[in-house]
Write a protein that holds these residues in place. Structure first.
Motif, PDB file in Angstrom:
ATOM      1  N   ARG A  62       3.314-103.344 -44.362  1.00 27.67           N
ATOM      2  CA  ARG A  62       3.794-101.962 -44.540  1.00 27.67           C
ATOM      3  C   ARG A  62       3.917-101.245 -43.212  1.00 27.67           C
ATOM      4  O   ARG A  62       4.528-100.194 -43.119  1.00 27.67           O
ATOM      5  CB  ARG A  62       2.828-101.168 -45.437  1.00 27.67           C
ATOM      6  CG  ARG A  62       2.856-101.581 -46.881  1.00 27.67           C
ATOM      7  CD  ARG A  62       1.759-100.889 -47.663  1.00 27.67           C
ATOM      8  NE  ARG A  62       0.433-101.284 -47.180  1.00 27.67           N
ATOM      9  CZ  ARG A  62      -0.694-100.805 -47.669  1.00 27.67           C
ATOM     10  NH1 ARG A  62      -0.680 -99.897 -48.623  1.00 27.67           N
ATOM     11  NH2 ARG A  62      -1.853-101.232 -47.204  1.00 27.67           N
ATOM     12  N   ARG A 110       5.686 -97.136 -55.314  1.00 29.82           N
ATOM     13  CA  ARG A 110       6.005 -97.118 -53.872  1.00 29.82           C
ATOM     14  C   ARG A 110       5.305 -98.254 -53.133  1.00 29.82           C
ATOM     15  O   ARG A 110       5.878 -98.898 -52.269  1.00 29.82           O
ATOM     16  CB  ARG A 110       5.531 -95.797 -53.253  1.00 29.82           C
ATOM     17  CG  ARG A 110       6.518 -94.704 -53.358  1.00 29.82           C
ATOM     18  CD  ARG A 110       6.347 -93.650 -52.259  1.00 29.82           C
ATOM     19  NE  ARG A 110       7.292 -92.580 -52.499  1.00 29.82           N
ATOM     20  CZ  ARG A 110       7.009 -91.489 -53.194  1.00 29.82           C
ATOM     21  NH1 ARG A 110       5.798 -91.293 -53.664  1.00 29.82           N
ATOM     22  NH2 ARG A 110       7.926 -90.578 -53.404  1.00 29.82           N
ATOM     23  N   GLU A 114       7.014-101.097 -50.971  1.00 26.48           N
ATOM     24  CA  GLU A 114       6.750-101.145 -49.519  1.00 26.48           C
ATOM     25  C   GLU A 114       6.266-102.518 -49.074  1.00 26.48           C
ATOM     26  O   GLU A 114       6.671-103.016 -48.019  1.00 26.48           O
ATOM     27  CB  GLU A 114       5.710-100.080 -49.135  1.00 26.48           C
ATOM     28  CG  GLU A 114       6.319 -98.692 -49.007  1.00 26.48           C
ATOM     29  CD  GLU A 114       5.278 -97.628 -48.741  1.00 26.48           C
ATOM     30  OE1 GLU A 114       4.090 -97.968 -48.539  1.00 26.48           O
ATOM     31  OE2 GLU A 114       5.651 -96.445 -48.747  1.00 26.48           O
TER      32      GLU A 114
END
Ligand SMILES: NC(=O)c1ccc[n+]([C@@H]2O[C@H](COP(=O)([O-])OP(=O)(O)OC[C@H]3O[C@@H](n4cnc5c(N)ncnc54)[C@H](O)[C@@H]3O)[C@@H](O)[C@H]2O)c1
Length: 172
Positions: A62, A110, A114
């Motif tokens: 990430r 999310r 990611e």
């Protein structure tokens, strides 16, 4: 592609499929194997098992600075990269609404995107940049990149909306 004398980098390489790729690459004569992961204990243990041709780099996919530094480490340690395998991935199951109608938490969606999708692409672009410095082989290739998708890319189960989307993105 032939593994002998190759350099391989694997995200999520400390366990599961990624660790299997690392072991197979070493057994087939890879010159170097870089394990990129966030599980430091497993990563260091695998390097101990594989020996001095293996290296572990803490790399959270990430974090683009982590990814870029890990690829720079591969270049400074082994001088090249021939095979990049993006195995880092997480699962996540959450219905879009709960039984009482409450919407799902967007943070989980999310996080999966990611790690599984953006992290894999970020790794691929940095890996490709380093591979572009290789002399082309007989077939013109300078290296290979493998993305780890899933059957869930086109046949997801209930609650797998984030996971399926991330894997479909890799498939595309
Ligand atoms: N095991 C299966 O049956 C299966 C099926 C289809 C697809 N896949 C995919 O294969 C890949 C590997 O799966 P696995 O079963 O070996 O899982 P695993 O959990 O054993 O391995 C995943 C690795 O990714 C690492 N990781 C997690 N988040 C990370 C991050 N932010 N940055 C770097 N590393 C991170 C973990 O520490 C772990 O070592 C995943 O992408 C998964 O979605 C697995």
């Amino acid at each position: 592609m032939r593994m002998d004398d190759s350099v391989v980098a694997i995200t999520g390489g400390a366990s599961g499929l990624g660790a299997g790729v690392a072991r197979r690459a070493m057994s087939q004569g890879a010159r170097g194997v870089a394990i990129l992961d966030v599980n430091d204990d497993l990563g260091h243990a695998l390097v101990k098992e594989l020996g001095s041709a293996a290296t572990y780099v803490h790399c959270d996919v990430r974090n683009s600075d982590d990814v870029s530094a890990a690829i720079a480490h591969v270049e400074s340690t082994f001088g090249a990269l021939h095979l990049a395998v993006a195995c880092a991935g997480i699962g996540w199951v959450e219905r879009t609404i709960a039984k009482d109608g409450t919407p799902a938490n967007l943070d989980g969606y999310r996080r999966v995107i990611e790690i599984n999708l953006i992290g894999s692409y970020d790794f691929a672009r940095h890996a490709a940049s380093l591979m572009s410095k290789n002399e082309p082989g007989d077939s013109g290739e300078r290296g290979a990149i493998v993305m780890t998708a899933s059957l869930a890319a086109y046949d997801g189960q209930t609650g797998q909306v984030a996971y399926s989307a991330s894997k479909e993105g890799l498939w595309a």
